[in-house]
Design an enzyme around this catalytic site. Sequence first.
Site, mmCIF file in Angstrom:
data_model
loop_
_atom_site.group_PDB
_atom_site.id
_atom_site.type_symbol
_atom_site.label_atom_id
_atom_site.label_comp_id
_atom_site.label_asym_id
_atom_site.label_seq_id
_atom_site.Cartn_x
_atom_site.Cartn_y
_atom_site.Cartn_z
ATOM 1 C CG HIS A 12 34.030 12.073 27.263
ATOM 2 N ND1 HIS A 12 33.008 12.991 27.238
ATOM 3 C CD2 HIS A 12 35.035 12.604 26.522
ATOM 4 C CE1 HIS A 12 33.380 14.050 26.523
ATOM 5 N NE2 HIS A 12 34.603 13.839 26.082
ATOM 6 C CD GLU B 25 33.950 11.731 14.944
ATOM 7 O OE1 GLU B 25 33.051 12.285 14.276
ATOM 8 O OE2 GLU B 25 34.577 12.321 15.848
ATOM 9 C CG ASP C 23 33.140 3.643 23.547
ATOM 10 O OD1 ASP C 23 32.984 4.735 24.125
ATOM 11 O OD2 ASP C 23 33.031 2.538 24.113
#
Lengths: 377, 340
Positions: free
Chosen positions: B144, B75, B99
């Site tokens: 999640h 990321e 997120d």
Amino acid sequence: MSLNVEHASVRVLPSEKPLRLLDNAGHAVTGAATGGFGLPDSETLLDLYRKMVVARRFDVQVTALTKQGRLATYPSAYGQEACEIGAVAALTTDDWLFPTYRDSVALLTRGIEPGDILAAFRGDWHNGYDQHAHRTAAQATPLATQTLHAVGLSHAARLRHDPVVALTFLGDGATSEGDAHEAFNFAAVWQTPTVFVVQNNQFAISVPLERQTRAATLADKAVGYGMPGYHVDGNDVAAMYAVTQAAIDRARSGGGPTLIEGVTYRIEAHTNSDDPTRYRAARDVEHWKRRDPIERLEKYLVSEGALTEALRTEIADAAEALAERTREVMTTEAEIDPLELFDHVYGRDRAALLEQRAALEAELAAGAFASHAGAAR
Amino acid sequence: MTATVTSSTSAEASAPTQLTMAGALNAAMRDAMTADDRVVVYGEDVGPLGGVFRVTDGLQAEFGTDRIWDSPLAESGIIGTAIGMAMYGMRPVVEMQFDAFSYPAFEQMVSHVAKMRNRTKSRVTLPMVVRIPCAGAIGGVEHHSDSSESYWASTPGLTVVMPSNPADAYSMLREAIDSDDPVVFMEPKSRYWSKAPLALPVTTAPMDRAEVVREGTDVTLIGYGPTVRTALEAAEAASEEGLSIEVIDLRSLSPFDDATVGASVRKTSRAAVIHEAAQFGGYGAEVAARITERNFHHLAAPVLRIAGFDIPFPSPKLEEYHLPTANRVLAALDTWEWDA
Ligand SMILES: Cc1ncc(C[n+]2csc(CCOP(=O)(O)OP(=O)(O)O)c2C)c(N)n1
Ligand SMILES: [Mg+2]
């Protein structure tokens, strides 16, 4: 045309000993130790010499100014001139540089003005120079983060079919950061035209290299990513230049990224607020001072008859003139308008920031800050 | 929520069809990529798979691997390289898969995405969009479902928006991609499959504006993303008991639309804010503080927060207890002294 590359990994094992083209006595090296790289011509070497001498004078001047309190901080590149300048001199003006706080002399070599290089170090809130005009990103302080920017920019250039290469510096300590790993990997997978120059100056502030890695050399890391790695004598500007030039050429012709480790030494403290006596011996510093990159090239150029006394004087004069210019800008108080704090956070006006700006403006007008020029005296 | 939708006049709109929020986001990227070849899309699994939520479905087949591609799985690498691409004039739209998996990119977001314009005196701007599927209520296992909005919204230099419906999803994503500043574009996962009849392209209110999505006179209920529906449900239920609730969809978390919220609160004199994220230090604290500071003398009661508990996001079997419901909102409103 698709940029998809065939999945072929590169296995270039870095040499165990740093490759070099000039030894410490200033003699041209021959044989396997050169890694097959040729010595740049005399004209190029003279130019590199001039750049290094000017850079050294600049660095010494800025360290002095810092001790006089003219800069908040200055990370010196004393002793790393060959690494910085050998690498940067191989870039064209269309290529991009992604430097760190350490790389002031590389910025100087790119033609950036002393006052602009030092803007943030003297306490201004922004990097002083025009990043686009100089194709030089703002100096990065969060370690290794800039390496990813270099990968992204060079990938974008490649997608646009522009023959642009990005070179980024990082320190030996920074190679431990996750971003360095991600940058090496993204660059190799995407085959971006990126050159990573690790300046192994043996220390990350106080922490020596052996506490950063178990790898035999930092260049060895390249192998795991599938890109070529070169282990280079970072105090040999000829070698740094030749190896970087080859990496840039390969990158520009679609051959992907390269990792170059320049083995050098940080002669000065990390910054003015550091105390190296706590973690290293003076004799180690003396040892490396006897391996000075400028003296080495000077010996070679003198022995070749390329460096005349007249030329030496001319270069020394140019260095002195730059030092004087640096003293001048750095001893002139920079006017910083506090209200500019609000002007570049967003491209669009924000009501809340305008309110806060107006509040500060009112405070300034009322003389709330003695340091402000507009204050009632 | 179609009241605020106006069909664009600049391009010919298609006949309305039922579109999900995921479909609207997909269409926004397709149209942006068609309009501007500097728009590129990448992230984890966004290529042949079309993203784990299928938001990029079909785009690689249409535009090829130089415009949309699967990046290595990292990321920080995704955000860091997007910064470099944006510096070169591209308009990268990158996806964080969930997120709770955007956190490896935190340093790049906070130290560079947010600060680049400022530290270069606007010489280097970053026209990039970071899409982040967010929030809960999809039965996601550990890591999640999360609500990371206040991390981003509290970072100066970032613009943070969150649509609650398909029309806004399309319009706001187009606007975010066109923006010269970086935008954190948060997509409430539980709304991906919500449908609305839409004629594309559609242009709704500017993305930095909050919108009154239901008018009322007694209470202002403020939600964003998934909790706009919660607020509307509460308003509907309350209306049966004669309480008139005005509902505001914030849409933009940074900047905060003080004007729209303030005007509503001065009218109703009571306000409550609803979000899924934990209450402590959550976005609602900022909303409550701003309302109170600016409208205290118009308020008849303290501003309330109906939020998630101050706990890590619970497992699928337990998330229903954690997430704000219309009943919980109504119960909270009942704690006010109504005769005062
Ligand atoms: C992410 C991050 N962590 C810590 C620091 C603080 N810091 C600044 S320089 C430095 C040492 C870096 O060493 P190295 O990468 O070898 O570069 P050098 O300073 O030797 O040129 C540290 C720890 C930082 N700037 N960024
Ligand atoms: Mg170091």
